[in-house]
Design an enzyme around this catalytic site. Sequence first.
Site, short mmCIF file in Angstrom:
data_model
loop_
_atom_site.label_atom_id
_atom_site.label_comp_id
_atom_site.label_asym_id
_atom_site.label_seq_id
_atom_site.Cartn_x
_atom_site.Cartn_y
_atom_site.Cartn_z
N ASP A 13 0.82 -1.22 0.00
CA ASP A 13 0.00 0.00 0.00
C ASP A 13 0.85 1.27 0.00
O ASP A 13 0.46 2.29 0.56
CB ASP A 13 -0.96 0.02 1.21
N LYS A 16 1.97 2.05 -5.06
CA LYS A 16 2.62 1.47 -6.24
C LYS A 16 1.80 1.66 -7.51
O LYS A 16 2.35 1.81 -8.58
CB LYS A 16 2.83 -0.04 -6.03
N GLY A 40 -4.20 -4.47 -4.17
CA GLY A 40 -5.17 -3.42 -4.46
C GLY A 40 -4.44 -2.19 -4.90
O GLY A 40 -3.71 -1.57 -4.12
N HIS A 41 -4.53 -1.89 -6.17
CA HIS A 41 -3.88 -0.69 -6.70
C HIS A 41 -4.95 0.33 -7.07
O HIS A 41 -5.89 -0.01 -7.78
CB HIS A 41 -3.11 -1.03 -7.98
N GLN A 223 1.94 -6.20 -2.87
CA GLN A 223 2.29 -6.24 -1.45
C GLN A 223 3.62 -5.47 -1.23
O GLN A 223 3.82 -4.46 -1.88
CB GLN A 223 2.35 -7.67 -0.92
P1 IMP Z 1 -2.85 -12.87 2.09
O1 IMP Z 1 -1.92 -12.29 1.07
O2 IMP Z 1 -4.29 -12.66 1.77
O3 IMP Z 1 -2.53 -14.30 2.41
O4 IMP Z 1 -2.60 -12.06 3.47
C1 IMP Z 1 -1.37 -12.17 4.18
C2 IMP Z 1 -0.96 -10.81 4.76
O5 IMP Z 1 -0.60 -9.94 3.70
C3 IMP Z 1 -2.05 -10.10 5.54
O6 IMP Z 1 -1.47 -9.36 6.59
C4 IMP Z 1 -2.64 -9.14 4.52
O7 IMP Z 1 -3.27 -8.05 5.11
C5 IMP Z 1 -1.38 -8.74 3.79
N1 IMP Z 1 -1.62 -8.26 2.42
C6 IMP Z 1 -1.95 -8.99 1.34
N2 IMP Z 1 -2.07 -8.21 0.26
C7 IMP Z 1 -1.79 -6.96 0.65
C8 IMP Z 1 -1.70 -5.71 -0.04
O8 IMP Z 1 -1.90 -5.58 -1.25
N3 IMP Z 1 -1.37 -4.64 0.73
C9 IMP Z 1 -1.11 -4.75 2.05
N4 IMP Z 1 -1.17 -5.89 2.71
C10 IMP Z 1 -1.50 -6.99 2.03
#
Ligand code: IMP
Length: 427
Positions: A13, A16, A40-41, A223
């Site tokens: 977040d 990007k 999420g972009h 991420q």
């Molecule tokens: P997962 O990717 O859904 O398995 O989540 C694992 C961890 O990564 C959790 O803490 C999510 O909140 C975090 N996470 C996954 N995608 C994002 C993103 O795009 N931005 C920020 N955190 C993320």
Amino acid sequence: MTAIALLGAQWGDEGKGKATDLLGEKVDYVVRYQGGNNAGHTVVIGDQKYALHLLPSGILSPGVIPVIGNGVVIDPSVLFEEIKGLNERGIDTSRLKISTNAHLITPYHRTIDKVSERFLGKSKIGTTGRGIGPAYADKINRIGIRIQDLFDPSILKQKVEGALRDKNQILIKVFNRKGLEIDDVVNEYLGYAELLKPFVTDTSLLLNKALDQGKNILLEGSQGTLLDVDHGTYPFVTSSNPTAGGACTGSGIGPTRISRVIGIVKAYTTRVGSGPFPTELFDEDGEKLRSIGGEVGVTTGRARRCGWYDALIARYAVRVNGLTDFFLTKLDVLTGWEKIPVCVAYEIDGKRVEELPASQSDFHHAKPIYEFLPGWNEDISKAKSLDQLPANAKAYVKYLEEISGAPVSAVGVGPERDQTISVRELI
Ligand code: IMP
């Protein structure tokens, strides 16, 4: 002529989407190399706002070929929902290319993600619940289903059968849920095959040929560094490698072809989900960062945890990614503070520590040691160069650059594409 990796230097977040979109204008291909629709972009173009979860940001630039690489996990229902949404707004998505080797997220991955989080109770990871972890787990376990399997119905059935043999037992006996019917899953996924066919190709070959022909490629991380399964705050991480090495394995491009690695870093810090976060704020400053910065997850709608800039994280991101540049985002959010704390070291068990601790227990106990920089009140959202910034804002950027270990080559001063100060050409 070159491949450039652009990735998150913190916990995701970092903004990007905007950076990728901006640089995406100057490249021929934009490639996603890991993650799935957990990303999420948000991209703002004029008065239009686009929230992308799975599609590469390059989808919005007509001259760019967007690519979903082999390292991504794809939920086809989400993919076609996103494609449909863009088509309805007049965006052409026919240029999209999808790797034949990318793995699929299936209904059983989504279910297992949700129920296993519920079972973890207080120890939950705080996943996005999109089935990302379970899909990668199957990939590593060699029981995953790949895009190419959709084009061979008997193989698809065999693989779904194989996967559901265990999964149904776990769903029924451990989680007290209903099992899934093999034919339901197979039929739903065969239904995607025809839709996917025009997009599917050998993307590693496509990209390497493009490099041979002198094209520019942007490898877009999702991420961030501290959510990397190897280098992040394990187990509070995602299940893939957003770091620079992942850009190679997730796209099929060798490391020698990447000439620049740009870290997107926010002028403060946020994270969603559980896990350690030394500079996290629980007071009105945290609330202020959240509301001014609009710190709510694009994918989950969850409020993000907010805190001050952490130079140890930035330096760590330089180290594990070999960052050549920083793209500093959201500087405008810091307008209006009298003093801005910047974390320069941690205190762990009474000792001053200047590098990110390798031990998670130490990271959990780390207390931030701050330097306080003078703030500014002037509106910076129209600044076009560092010299147009108020002296204190410019000094803040210069200070971050000094303590973070790589040059700040661009600075975001607002959400629009053109609200960016370019210090040095990135492409
Ligand atoms: P997962 O990717 O859904 O398995 O989540 C694992 C961890 O990564 C959790 O803490 C999510 O909140 C975090 N996470 C996954 N995608 C994002 C993103 O795009 N931005 C920020 N955190 C993320």
